[in-house]
Design an enzyme around this catalytic site. Sequence first.
Site, PDB file in Angstrom:
ATOM      1  N   HIS A 331       0.831  -1.207   0.000  1.00  0.00           N
ATOM      2  CA  HIS A 331       0.000   0.000   0.000  1.00  0.00           C
ATOM      3  C   HIS A 331       0.866   1.258   0.000  1.00  0.00           C
ATOM      4  O   HIS A 331       0.680   2.150  -0.844  1.00  0.00           O
ATOM      5  CB  HIS A 331      -0.920  -0.022   1.230  1.00  0.00           C
ATOM      6  N   GLU A 332       1.789   1.344   0.932  1.00  0.00           N
ATOM      7  CA  GLU A 332       2.578   2.563   1.110  1.00  0.00           C
ATOM      8  C   GLU A 332       3.755   2.654   0.135  1.00  0.00           C
ATOM      9  O   GLU A 332       3.988   3.711  -0.462  1.00  0.00           O
ATOM     10  CB  GLU A 332       3.094   2.633   2.557  1.00  0.00           C
ATOM     11  N   GLU A 367      -5.879   6.359  -3.548  1.00  0.00           N
ATOM     12  CA  GLU A 367      -6.176   5.514  -2.387  1.00  0.00           C
ATOM     13  C   GLU A 367      -6.882   4.230  -2.791  1.00  0.00           C
ATOM     14  O   GLU A 367      -6.706   3.191  -2.138  1.00  0.00           O
ATOM     15  CB  GLU A 367      -7.040   6.293  -1.388  1.00  0.00           C
TER      16      GLU A 367
END
Length: 520
Positions: A331-332, A367
């Site tokens: 995700h990051e 996102e």
Amino acid sequence: MAGCTRKLTHLRKRIHRPRRRTTRRWKRWFKFRKRKGEKRPRPNHKAVARRAKLKFSTSEKLHWPEQELAKKSILNAEDSLIIDNKRSISHLSSGVLKDIFTTGTSSYNVLLQSKEEKKYHSQKQSSSTYSKRCRKPSKSPNTSRSKDPRRMKALVPVTSSGTWYCLERRPAVFVTSSVSSPVKFTHDISVTGNGIVLPPKPKSKVKWCHFSTLPKPKPQLSRSFEKGDDFSGKKFCILTAIKPTNLEKEKLRFFKSDYTYNPQFEYANPALPSVLAKHSHASDRFLKQIVVHLTEDLLSRASMTVVNGCPTLTINVSTAREHWLEGMLRHEIGTHYFRGINNLQQPWNSWTGRKKHELKPNNPTEEGLASIHSVLFRKDPFLWRAALLYYTVYQASQMSFCELFKDIGRFVKDPNTRWDYCVRAKRGWTDTSQPGCFSKDQVYLDGILQILRYRDTIDFHLLTALGKVSYEDVDRLKGLAVTENMRVPHFLQDHGRYMEHLEKIMEVNELTDRELKDLI
């Protein structure tokens, strides 16, 4: 052998008799030695006497003898080293002499300020002006009159009849005072012949201040979010501005009240009302398709059931945590970091560039893509967290904090987990007894569903390489983009396998293309 001894003796004399201007003398000596058959020239007696005078007059070691020497003097007016009185005779008034000898600041020598009172005052003014310009600390009048030690003049009493000698670098001058000095000294001054170099006047250390017209660099804030201003004009990230400072205190008070107290949050730098108003509108677009239940009593990792005609996803929280770290890295790092690095190489890497190329906001694409990558390789890639955040935000816009806490208790049993979800939804609000929300958490599910809806037409490799752009701008910008040396995560290298994982996410969460087309 005698010649060698003579040479060594001569060298020893030269070594142990250091004089001024050593470099020049040694060069001259070597030049003479190179001349074959020529002896070293003998020193000039007049030059030796002149250098002795200079050495003696440059610096003197003064002390107070223990015995009375009022009628004795080391220096004699008839001595050959004391020069003749026809050269520059200075007359000093008794006031100047009294001021010089009564200061108590000179431990080794006494200074002669000037030949006349007028010149003394002018030098004092010039020295004070220079000290102000250099921003030096204030000095006493005695200290400000001190000059370079090499240029100092020393007054030495020779007789008790008011006769003084002025010693400087030049040959000493015989000075006779026209006015007898009224000052009486308990000890006389004697001058020894062995001169030493006086230590230089200690210079006060001045702290130089650098003044620049350039503004100080400010800490860079994240560009991903809007900024809020405080009263001092500083800018803060919106997520920093809406973080309560009394969170733990209000949490204890809420739990002690048996979940009946609405927390009153405080903020160090509260966001502007206009910024909060922009993020206080929640959507109910996807509410009918979402029911999530978190529990620790479930034997399996997760299960999908139908309760009262509504699909319900039940998640075992205790077993799902072991996969969070790997998903968080994708995700990051695999999404936010790589897209941010690639964005720096593009023409739209600034707000001006984005406006020039008419780019759409990078959210919810940013996102949504990161949330998909969080569950991409999981055995059961459920989207329960994004769905629960979406639901909680909408309910927060309709309920108080206590009502919201009870409402999501249908899906989340743990009170601490429920508290975290409620706080995220009520960020930025001071009085949580009123309906209100912070709607950012809805972008996760919104972005996920949009990407899954158009997954067959999106170039995911190019979507990452173009940087912080929406999937809707990819086709339009690919001709303007810089695609060389772009960084793409490893899980996007195999496009076929990546698409298979997207299909699995659709299947596990019971999503169909028809439902997505109806929603989007």
